[in-house]
Enzyme design. Structure first.
Site, PDB file in Angstrom:
ATOM      1  N   PRO A  31       0.828  -1.216   0.000  1.00 17.42           N
ATOM      2  CA  PRO A  31       0.000   0.000   0.000  1.00 17.42           C
ATOM      3  C   PRO A  31       0.859   1.261   0.000  1.00 17.42           C
ATOM      4  O   PRO A  31       1.776   1.397   0.791  1.00 17.42           O
ATOM      5  CB  PRO A  31      -0.816  -0.121   1.284  1.00 17.42           C
ATOM      6  CG  PRO A  31      -0.080  -1.087   2.138  1.00 17.42           C
ATOM      7  CD  PRO A  31       0.688  -1.987   1.232  1.00 17.42           C
ATOM      8  N   GLU A  32       0.580   2.154  -0.920  1.00 11.10           N
ATOM      9  CA  GLU A  32       1.250   3.456  -0.975  1.00 11.10           C
ATOM     10  C   GLU A  32       0.320   4.490  -0.336  1.00 11.10           C
ATOM     11  O   GLU A  32      -0.787   4.151   0.095  1.00 11.10           O
ATOM     12  CB  GLU A  32       1.539   3.816  -2.441  1.00 11.10           C
ATOM     13  CG  GLU A  32       2.552   2.905  -3.121  1.00 11.10           C
ATOM     14  CD  GLU A  32       3.996   3.320  -2.817  1.00 11.10           C
ATOM     15  OE1 GLU A  32       4.194   4.398  -2.240  1.00 11.10           O
ATOM     16  OE2 GLU A  32       4.904   2.559  -3.164  1.00 11.10           O
TER      17      GLU A  32
END
Ligand code: ZN
Length: 287
Positions: free
Chosen positions: A2-3
């Site tokens: 996840p960014e």
């Protein structure tokens, strides 16, 4: 992995269920994730109300009624699920976790409007972690961070000041979390392409106008990703066995050998390695 846009999407999805809610009971199914849970983690949460669910870089930061801070990082495969009490949807959390055996934390909350809410955290690979900070305590995760890329503190004059005299490549400097918080490899590549800046340029050589374009591009790529994420939140768990982080369409990231998507450019996307990370860029339109 996840960014920032994924973490922001998670925050927006969770906030209506847990902001304002009281931790009634917290159960840990193991003593550690990537790091051990701190001493007093459960007792420090129980009886507290979440007054605000925020985000700093890729950290979820919940402010508690007593002034403490509950911090979570999703690592690579961490995911939260909220459910009304009695609905066992643990298997939806991670399709590879139909048994629910990777649900490591379960919290029963009481929300003033929704009633009972159960918050579960699943993380098959356990690169995520949680921590709890007393009111006013130093936070070694968030204190050193630079400004948020979507906040007002990131401006062209600010960035110009931070880039001045830096001899390293702009790509690498933008990944320095003390310069801008939470900007990951994918979105740095995308923002440099959008602003037509060669990732190999020495950071200190960027002009005022280029820095203005870059700041605008950083906001634009992140906001577009968050907007795309909002519509996919309900499909958070995918059927392919991968954690449900959404896949965006990127202009250059992962597109080595493809034609540059900029109209009329005619260039071909190349991949190079900078500071151990892949950089995708177009050597024709990025100067
Ligand atoms: Zn191009």
């Amino acid at each position: 992995m996840p960014e920032l846009p994924e973490v922001e999407t998670v925050r927006r999805g969770l906030a209506p269920y847990i902001e304002g809610a009281l931790f009634e009971r917290v159960t840990l199914n193991r003593s550690d994730l990537r790091f051990p849970f701190p001493d007093g983690f459960v007792s420090g949460l129980e009886g507290q109300r979440i007054t605000h669910l925020g985000r700093r870089a890729k950290y979820l930061v919940a402010t508690l009624s007593g002034g403490g801070v509950w911090l979570s990082h999703l690592g690579m495969t961490g995911a939260f699920l909220v459910a009304d009490q009695g609905v066992n949807e643990a298997s939806r959390l991670n399709p590879g976790d139909s048994s629910g055996k990777h649900v490591h934390v379960v919290a029963n909350l009481i929300h003033p409007a929704r009633g009972r809410v159960r918050l579960s955290y699943s993380d098959p690979r356990r690169f995520g972690f949680m921590d709890l900070f007393a009111p006013g305590a130093a936070n070694p995760f968030t204190d050193p961070l630079g400004p948020e890329p979507l906040g007002n503190d990131l401006s062209a004059p600010y960035l110009a000041g931070r880039l001045k005299a830096r001899k390293g490549p702009i790509k690498t400097v933008l990944l320095d979390q003390r310069v801008i918080a939470g900007l990951g490899n994918i979105y740095v590549c995308e923002a440099l392409h959008m602003s037509r800046i060669d990732p190999r340029r020495a950071a200190g050589t960027l002009t005022e106008r280029e820095i203005e374009r870059l700041v605008a591009a950083i906001r634009q790529v992140l906001e577009a990703a968050i907007a795309a994420g909002g519509s996919t939140l309900k499909d958070f768990a995918k059927a392919d066995g991968q954690p449900g982080y959404f896949q965006h369409s990127f202009a250059v990231y992962g597109h080595e050998g493809d034609p540059c998507p900029r109209p009329g450019c005619g260039g071909t996307i190349e991949r190079i390695v900078q500071a151990g990370r892949s950089t995708f860029f177009c050597p024709v339109c990025q100067r």
